[in-house]
Structures are given as structure tokens and as C-alpha cells.
Write a protein that holds these residues in place. Sequence first.
Motif, mmCIF file in Angstrom:
data_model
loop_
_atom_site.group_PDB
_atom_site.id
_atom_site.type_symbol
_atom_site.label_atom_id
_atom_site.label_comp_id
_atom_site.label_asym_id
_atom_site.label_seq_id
_atom_site.Cartn_x
_atom_site.Cartn_y
_atom_site.Cartn_z
ATOM 1 N N GLU A 233 0.839 -1.182 0.000
ATOM 2 C CA GLU A 233 0.000 0.000 0.000
ATOM 3 C C GLU A 233 0.884 1.245 0.000
ATOM 4 O OE1 GLU A 233 -2.713 -0.102 3.223
ATOM 5 O OE2 GLU A 233 -3.789 -1.861 2.490
ATOM 6 N N ILE A 234 0.421 2.300 -0.652
ATOM 7 C CA ILE A 234 1.186 3.540 -0.731
ATOM 8 C C ILE A 234 0.430 4.598 0.059
ATOM 9 C CG2 ILE A 234 2.111 5.293 -2.271
ATOM 10 C CD1 ILE A 234 2.251 3.130 -4.440
ATOM 11 N N ASP A 235 1.090 5.149 1.048
ATOM 12 C CA ASP A 235 0.449 6.085 1.975
ATOM 13 C C ASP A 235 0.434 7.500 1.392
ATOM 14 O OD1 ASP A 235 -0.639 7.319 4.161
ATOM 15 O OD2 ASP A 235 1.164 7.180 5.400
ATOM 16 N N VAL A 236 -0.392 7.692 0.369
ATOM 17 C CA VAL A 236 -0.517 9.021 -0.233
ATOM 18 C C VAL A 236 -1.115 10.036 0.742
ATOM 19 C CG1 VAL A 236 -1.593 10.343 -2.095
ATOM 20 C CG2 VAL A 236 -0.620 8.083 -2.570
ATOM 21 N N PRO A 237 -2.156 9.681 1.514
ATOM 22 C CA PRO A 237 -2.694 10.667 2.476
ATOM 23 C C PRO A 237 -1.648 11.166 3.473
ATOM 24 C CG PRO A 237 -4.228 8.851 2.198
ATOM 25 C CD PRO A 237 -2.980 8.452 1.492
ATOM 26 N N GLY A 238 -0.779 10.285 3.940
ATOM 27 C CA GLY A 238 0.265 10.708 4.875
ATOM 28 C C GLY A 238 1.230 11.687 4.238
ATOM 29 N N ALA A 239 1.645 11.385 2.998
ATOM 30 C CA ALA A 239 2.569 12.281 2.302
ATOM 31 C C ALA A 239 1.918 13.631 2.040
ATOM 32 C CB ALA A 239 3.017 11.646 0.985
ATOM 33 N N ALA A 240 0.640 13.610 1.645
ATOM 34 C CA ALA A 240 -0.064 14.863 1.379
ATOM 35 C C ALA A 240 -0.203 15.690 2.652
ATOM 36 C CB ALA A 240 -1.439 14.569 0.786
ATOM 37 N N ALA A 241 -0.525 15.029 3.764
ATOM 38 C CA ALA A 241 -0.730 15.749 5.023
ATOM 39 C C ALA A 241 0.545 16.429 5.501
ATOM 40 C CB ALA A 241 -1.253 14.790 6.094
ATOM 41 N N VAL A 242 1.674 15.715 5.472
ATOM 42 C CA VAL A 242 2.907 16.308 5.989
ATOM 43 C C VAL A 242 3.416 17.412 5.065
ATOM 44 C CG1 VAL A 242 4.560 14.700 4.903
ATOM 45 C CG2 VAL A 242 5.109 15.758 7.097
ATOM 46 N N THR A 243 3.225 17.256 3.758
ATOM 47 C CA THR A 243 3.674 18.284 2.821
ATOM 48 C C THR A 243 2.811 19.539 2.924
ATOM 49 O OG1 THR A 243 4.432 16.545 1.309
ATOM 50 C CG2 THR A 243 4.204 18.767 0.409
#
Length: 507
Positions: A233-243
Motif C-alpha cells: 500500500e502507498i500512503d498518499v494521504p500521509g505524504a499529502a498531510a505532511v507536505t
Amino acid sequence: MSHGHVAPAPPDGARATGGWAALALLCLAQFMLIVDITVVQVALPSIGADLGLGREALTWVVTTYTLCFGGLMVLGGRLADALGARRTLLAGLAVFTLASLVAGVAANGATLIAGRALQGVGAALMSPSALAVITRTFHGDRRGRALGVWAAIGGTGAAAGVLLGGLLTAGPGWTWVFYVNVPIGVLVIAALPAVVPAPERTAHDERAAHDERAAHGERAAHGEQTAHGERAEIDVPGAAAVTLATGLLIYGLVGAGDAGWASTRTLLPLAGSAVLYTVFVLVERNAREPLMRIATLTRRPVLSGAFVMLMATGLMLGLFFLSSLHLQHVLRMSPLETGLLFLPVAVAITAGAQLGAHLIGRIGGRPVAVAAFALTALGAWLMTRIDPGASAYTTLLPGFVVAALGIGPAFVTATTTTMANVPSGEAGVASGVVNTFHELGGSIGVAVVSSVAAAGLTPGATGIGGFTGALTVCAVAAAATAVVSLALVPGGRPAGTFVGHGHGHGH
């Protein structure tokens, strides 16, 4: 640079592909990414004059690249796991090359900043993928030598960036600090497939994939990476949130220079940033395969490494930002002379890193970190002696070199003390966290000094009060970091032979 992506080693006797030709191309690609962090610093005044950009826009020209690079870096490593390192690397190269062309042809600030953001996205895909290719291509002693070459790119890229920025801006013009990436990117894209062929699936791979699928549930529960990314799984929501959280933080900090620190224009983005960071923590706690395990983030060695890296990079890029604008706006130095003046500073960072690597093995990371930031504080304080009527070679430069000699060992301390004090199973995630803060720290540092020095960065301003105020903030921040390091950085000498810094991968 390790970005949280750990490639599995192939079975014994597996034949390396690509070899040293592949390493040369990968290092050339990484060199572009590192140069682009510092090359723009010297060109800032010329960019501002040509495009009519003020302080805030120029700050975003610097920070947008490192923001996207850092915020999406670990995601880039996960995409390399899921889609393949070679494919992700080529995609990142294509994005970075196209983005450099967009930045070069930009006729206004919005287009230039958009190009810088795309450069950061490309860099976030390229860097962890390139490292993954290296670790899969080289094995045993050859891997150690290859990673040593890779690590050296960090220091040489920073030094080359300031000199190249001066040469290109003074010669063909500032647009060439971006155009120069285009032929290099095209060359690497064209040559790389020949020396880094697509990996073939072997019987060993099939067995490993079967074992990986069997253990997938247990690994996901612990937030570990999988060796085969088909089902990852690729944690796109996590990357978007921190950026986005860091972007709002920078937006608030940059706006404070004009609107004031207590204004709604400043406080609302800062509050929004805090909310999004909280969202990031919640996302990571509930993700099956998070970008960053919260348990790892809260380990003392990781907190220490992230904090030291954030402060070191923030101070380094903040001092470069202030110095470039002071030298060219106030002292009217040319871009070439500015780049040449910065060269001993960049060399001092590299020399300090080498000295720090030697000292950490003898006396441990804590005293090195404390001494490093104390030296940086002294250097920044000496830089406050700048005077419009005096030579920069006797006022600004000596202090900057002293500060640089302190910043270099801080980079080494951040990486080495972290990697020596976390379990081997968490090394990839811990490395990714520290390197993420390397990029984000630069964005935050530039945003802070830009706002503090706002009075001196307005068009036509001739006073130096803003500059000296921002330099004083840097000195105080470095001194405070030295005190915090005394309690936070793990004591004792690190075990093993790991030495790493900044944009290099230690070994």
C-alpha cells in the motif's frame, strides 16, 4: 542519501548489472538535485529584478523545491518499492528535466515557483530510487565503495552549486541555472536503460515474494517495508498531510515579515499547519503501511537526528539566503563575485563534515553536536558585524566560514547518531525521517530569516538592520540548539563504522 528505502540484497553470486557506468549516471543525476538546492541562492537578486519579484516570492523560489523534495521523499521510496526502482527513477528524471525547462522559460513568479515545485516532486522520486538501484547493483566491498562515492555528492554538490550559480548568472543569465539541467537530464534518461536493465524475475525472487506475501500481515502491522511492492500500500494521504502542513507553516512564517507575527495572516496558516500535522499523526497511526512509524518517530535517536538535521539545514540555507541578498542588494557585488565568495564557505561545510566524522568515532556524537552548534552560533554572531562601508571579505566571510565549519559536523552527527542507535529493522525508516527533515529544515529556515529580515529585503532598502536582526536570530537559534543537544543527542561513541551526512548515504 538514504530516504527510507531499503533494497533487499539478491542471493549470493548474483551478478551486478550496470556497474560503475551506472553509478556514474546515478551520481550525475543526484548531483543535479543537490546543486539545485544552492545554485538558486546566488541567482535570487537577478531573478527578482527580471521578474519583478518581492521578498515573499523570492523566498518561495527557494523553499518550494525543498518543501516538495522533503515532503514527498519517503513516498518516492515507497513508489520505488511498488513500481520498481528503475521505472520510478526514470519517471522522476523526466519530471525533474521538464520542470527545469518550465522554470527556465518562466516569465512570471507563479510559473517559476510551479516549476520549482515540480522539480521537488521529480527529486523526491529520483533520489531514493537511485539509491535503491545502487544497493541492488553493488554488493559486498563494491557496495561500500559505491556508497562512499554517493555520499561525497552531498558536499561537492553544495560547493559546486554556489559557484555554478555565480558563473551562470553572470554569464548567460539566471535562466541557465535551470536550463543546464535539461541536457543532463536528457542524457541520463537516454543512457540509463542501457546500463541499468529492467530487473528479471528469478526463482529466488518468486520464493522471496511468496515468503513476503505470507509475512505481509505481520509486517504491515509493524509498519515495515515489503521487499516486493506489487501488493504494498502507498500512503498518499500521509505524504499529502505532511507536505501541506509544512507548506502552511512556511506560508505563515513568510507572511509574518509583512503582516506581523500576531496578525491573522500569520496565525491562521500556523494553526492550520498544526491541525494538519495532527492529521498526519492520526493517518500514520491507522495506516497499514505508514510512511513513518510513529513508534520510530518517537525514539530518542530519531527525534535527536531529525532535530539536529532540521536546525543544521535551516541555519545553512538561511545564512546563504541572507548573505546572497546582502552581498548583491546592499554591497552591489556581482553574481560571479558572490559565488566565488561563497566557495570557501561550501568547502568549510565539507571539511567540517569530514572532521566531525573523525571526531564522532573518538569522543561520541553529543560533544560533537554541542561544539558544532556553539561554533555555528559564534560564526553567525561574527556575521552581524556586516557594514555597508566595509569589505565583505573582512566582515561577513570570516564569520560565515566559522559557522560553516560548525554546520558540517552537525550534519554528520544527525545521521550517525541516529543510525547507530536504532534497530536494524528500523534503519530505513529512521534514515528517511532524518533526510526528510534535511529538506524541510531548509524551507523553514529560509522562511524564518526572510521574515525577520523583511525590512532589509524590500525594494530600494539600504539599511542593514533587518539583516543583522536575522543573523542574530540565527546565532541565538544555534546557541539554543547546542544546549538542547547536550540533553537530547545520545551519548557514547556510535558502534560500527556508519558515517553519513546530509545528502550522502553513510556506510
